[in-house]
Enzyme design. Structure first.
Site, mmCIF file in Angstrom:
data_model
loop_
_atom_site.group_PDB
_atom_site.id
_atom_site.type_symbol
_atom_site.label_atom_id
_atom_site.label_comp_id
_atom_site.label_asym_id
_atom_site.label_seq_id
_atom_site.Cartn_x
_atom_site.Cartn_y
_atom_site.Cartn_z
ATOM 1 N N ASP A 243 50.841 70.863 -90.246
ATOM 2 C CA ASP A 243 51.208 69.711 -89.427
ATOM 3 C C ASP A 243 51.866 68.692 -90.358
ATOM 4 O O ASP A 243 51.696 68.740 -91.581
ATOM 5 C CB ASP A 243 49.996 69.110 -88.705
ATOM 6 C CG ASP A 243 50.431 68.239 -87.521
ATOM 7 O OD1 ASP A 243 51.629 67.873 -87.448
ATOM 8 O OD2 ASP A 243 49.592 67.907 -86.665
HETATM 9 C C1 BGC Z 1 51.876 66.168 -84.672
HETATM 10 C C2 BGC Z 1 52.436 67.548 -84.368
HETATM 11 C C3 BGC Z 1 53.934 67.494 -84.354
HETATM 12 C C4 BGC Z 1 54.423 66.970 -85.695
HETATM 13 C C5 BGC Z 1 55.915 66.875 -85.822
HETATM 14 C C6 BGC Z 1 52.495 65.585 -85.916
HETATM 15 O O1 BGC Z 1 52.127 64.258 -86.083
HETATM 16 O O2 BGC Z 1 50.484 66.253 -84.823
HETATM 17 O O3 BGC Z 1 51.931 68.002 -83.137
HETATM 18 O O4 BGC Z 1 54.448 68.753 -84.071
HETATM 19 O O5 BGC Z 1 53.892 65.674 -85.904
HETATM 20 O O6 BGC Z 1 56.407 65.878 -85.012
#
Ligand code: BGC
Length: 749
Positions: free
Chosen positions: A263
């Site tokens: 993530d």
């Molecule tokens: C979120 C993810 C997301 C990623 C990219 C993160 O803060 O938890 O679900 O895909 O950001 O935007």
């Protein structure tokens, strides 16, 4: 002779890009693994390091020297996110990145229809493909442990079986486009409070039975090409650095051959992340550039610091090879796949899919006196509530979108009303959140209203008395603490005076229906007084049309709740004891002391009538009768499957769809078993007066629990019941089954 040869060569080159000199890794007539190994064998250590971490907010480099392209990721999971600048979250301001917003995944789950999940995956995959994205960051399959979780709307509810059945066709549908699904957030990412560090303590059995099945199905059945370890910790280690989750389970037991993509900003330590199974690092620190270094991408944990430890012999080359190999495989499955389709953006088909899925996912919770669909003698409808006029596709966090268009509920109802000679008027009723901006995308709506709360209320009440019927459209709205990434809800109640408005409306006009747009259950103190209640979720671009289809009866509702709508927060086990260690955590730990008792597994044990609406509940404008089920046998020995056939009759006067649900109960067990657990279901559409048979199959998995001591899935011999019904609290038949012998198998099976 020489001339002929040259001509033949030129013709070959003109008709086909593959020549005798084409290296194996570029030759897609060769097996994938051969190509991957060939590419790997040609790469330097620096090149391998480069492809396993980001080069911008959402992309990673390929190997330019070898002509291997990089990867582009995109959020997910409800539509294709607009493009941001190379190093920043600010909008790139592109003119070709408006999309169709599909319904939130809670709505998809509420269809209880795997065909809808396939349609969803196919459609969103086509949009991703058209936008030249290789990895779609979604779907989300975290389990609905608490109704306070701000991201529940991005997930598929409280039940591991329902989630597992729905995630597989979504993943396949996306990947048929040569776009990888990236199933998130692996694992136990079930709250937003302290999400970056909260350490989840959960017993092994609960982990395997409740929190992992959705991920496992996505990997072993859906064949997902990537997965996203989340922010939180499990048993002391961050998910991205967690050898149990990544090495033992994901890559060991489930034989995952794809890429574990962190993530954004979820990596914390080079040694751990390098050794414990993560393959790609994204989003570390804010903008990729200014972490006190000239180029922070090079300073990522899996960049120069990793290369240095390898050069010093402190970390083995084999792990880097494994990561690079997986990334190459992903590139070849996506960007280097010459056979993938071209995709499409904002097509009529995609709008139709969004509307259809929305219409199937909207749940009719209550419908006394057949208030819905709108009766033919209704000439004037008053719509009240901010969610009737607020764009809901902007906001909520990384799932926020820039849509080509979004039909608002009021506009959908007005358009449909005009077709049917029904006047639709509007009153605001309350003011909630008027901002309409996320991450630089603005709705362009001006929702300001300077009237006092009293004035708003009295204007609405006055208009209610003058209408044949009132439709209140409220709920939550994806602003902070109201169904949004980064914050949990702080209250189970509806915000902004809505309860007072609803009470006043129904008093002024008893023909009042409440339509809630939320991704979560919420308190309904007015439930006894309100004759009709609809769960409208967040439906996306076609929200207004899908809601109008159901309200006016052009679509007969067939959605079923994928989570329990309890009466109070303390009717969810995580909150039952008011124990902060269970939620939101104490000193960085959150302990899932409730174990398996998530959702109906807990409320089934409480006093009767403890829920407002049970898991699996949802009404139709017609009625159904489930006949006597017939089982293929009374005994089960673990071989094959036992099947049960149930005749279903549409006893009403319009075509509709029912979801036949089957729960299994273990009557006597050496370990705790929930009272019942969903193990099969099927949605079936039936014409009035007609009967159709539904056959459900139960293999050994339907009777099993996970034994943490032996690490084996286990079915104990003895008596079980298969409970057939139309919701978890409407069981119409019980079928006794005797399991003759103990059956065990490993998680890897
Ligand atoms: C979120 C993810 C997301 C990623 C990219 C993160 O803060 O938890 O679900 O895909 O950001 O935007």
């Amino acid at each position: 002779m020489v001339k002929t040869k040259i001509m033949a060569w030129a013709m070959l080159c003109a008709t086909c890009s593959i020549t005798a000199q084409t290296p194996v890794y570029l030759d897609d007539s060769k097996p994938l693994e051969e190509r991957v190994q060939d590419a790997l064998s040609r790469m330097t250590t620096a090149e391998k390091i480069a492809i396993i971490h980001a080069q911008s907010k959402f992309s990673s480099p390929g190997v330019q020297r070898l002509g291997i392209p990089g990867l582009w990721c995109t959020d997910g999971p409800h539509g294709i996110r607009p493009d941001v600048l190379w190093d920043e979250w600010d909008q790139a301001g592109a003119t070709n990145d408006s999309c169709v917003a599909f319904p939130a995944l809670t709505c998809l789950a509420a269809t209880w229809n795997p065909d809808m999940a396939q349609l969803y995956g196919k459609s969103i995959g086509e949009e991703a493909r058209y936008r030249n994205k290789n990895v779609l960051l979604g779907p989300g399959v975290n389990i609905y442990r608490t109704p306070l979780n701000g991201r529940n709307f991005e997930y598929m509810g409280e039940d591991p079986y329902l989630t597992s059945v729905m995630v597989v066709p979504y993943v396949r549908g996306v990947q048929d486009n040569g776009v990888a699904a990236c199933v998130k957030h692996y694992a136990l990412n079930n709250q937003e409070v302290d999400r970056d560090h909260v350490n989840v303590l959960v017993d092994d059995r609960t982990l395997h039975e409740i929190y992992l099945p959705g991920f496992k199905a996505a990997v072993t059945e859906g064949g997902t090409w990537s997965i996203m370890p989340g922010y939180n910790k499990y048993a002391g280690d961050h998910a991205c650095e967690n050898s149990v989750l990544l090495l033992d389970i994901l890559k060991g037991d489930w034989a995952f051959d794809g890429v574990a993509i962190s993530d954004w900003g979820a990596v914390h330590n080079t040694e751990k992340v390098a050794s414990n199974g993560l393959d790609m690092e994204f989003g570390s620190w804010t903008n990729g550039l200014n972490w006190g270094a000239s180029n922070a991408y090079d300073d990522y944990y899996l960049a120069k610091p990793y290369e240095k430890l390898i050069a010093e012999g402190k970390l083995p080359m084999k792990d880097l090879n494994d990561k690079a190999e997986r990334v190459l495989r992903l590139i070849m499955r996506t960007e280097m796949n010459r056979n993938r389709p071209y995709g499409s953006l904002n097509s009529d088909e995609h709008y139709a899919a969004a509307r259809r899925i929305g219409g199937e996912g909207i749940v009719l919770l209550k419908n006394d006196n057949k208030l819905l669909p709108v009766a033919s003698d209704v000439k004037k409808i008053l719509v009240v509530g901010e969610n009737a006029i607020k764009m809901m596709t902007v906001g909520g966090g990384s799932s926020s979108l820039k849509v080509q268009r979004e039909t608002l509920p009021l506009d959908g109802l007005r358009a449909k009303g005009a077709e049917k000679n029904v006047e639709v008027v509007y009153e605001r009723g309350y003011v909630g959140d008027v901002t309409g901006e996320y991450n630089g995308v603005t709705t362009g709506q001006n929702l300001k209203d300077d009237r006092s709360a009293e004035q708003l209320l009295s204007d609405a009440v006055k208009a209610a008395a003058d209408a044949d019927m009132v439709i209140f459209i409220g709920g939550l709205n994806k602003s902070d603490h109201q169904d949004a990434e980064g914050s949990d809800r702080t209250d189970f109640a509806l915000p902004y005076n809505q309860n007072k408005v609803i009470e006043a409306l129904v008093e002024a006009n008893p023909n009042t229906a409440v339509v809630a747009l939320t991704g979560n259950a919420y308190a309904m103190p007015w439930l006894d007084k309100v004759p009709a209640v609809v769960q409208g979720w967040y439906v996306g671009s076609e929200a207004g049309n899908a809601i109008a289809d159901v309200i006016f009866g052009d679509v007969n509702p067939s959605g079923k709740l994928p989570m329990t709508f309890a009466k109070k927060l303390t009717d969810y086990a995580a909150h039952a004891k008011g124990d902060s260690l269970m939620y939101p955590g104490v000193n960085g730990d959150v302990q899932y002391k409730e174990g398996l008792d998530v959702g109906y597994r807990y409320t089934d044990k409480l006093r009767k009538g403890n829920v407002n609406f049970a898991f699996g509940h949802g009404l139709s404008y017609t009625t159904f009768r489930l006949g006597e089920p017939v089982a293929s046998g009374k005994e089960f020995d673990g071989q094959g499957a036992l099947s049960v056939t149930i005749p279903v009759t549409n006893t009403g006067d319009r075509t509709g769809a029912e979801v036949v649900q089957a729960y299994v109960r273990d009557l006597k067990s050496s370990v705790y078993r929930p009272i019942k657990e969903l193990k099969a279901f099927r949605k079936i559409s039936i014409e009035p007066g007609k009967t159709k048979d539904v056959t459900l199959d139960f293999d050994k998995r339907a009777f099993a629990f996970y034994n943490p001591e032996t690490k084996l899935w286990t079915v104990e011999p003895g008596k079980f019941e298969i409970l057939i019904g139309t919701s978890s609290d409407n069981i119409t038949a019980k079928i006794p089954v005797t399991v003759k012998n103990e059956i065990t198998w490993e998680d890897s099976e």
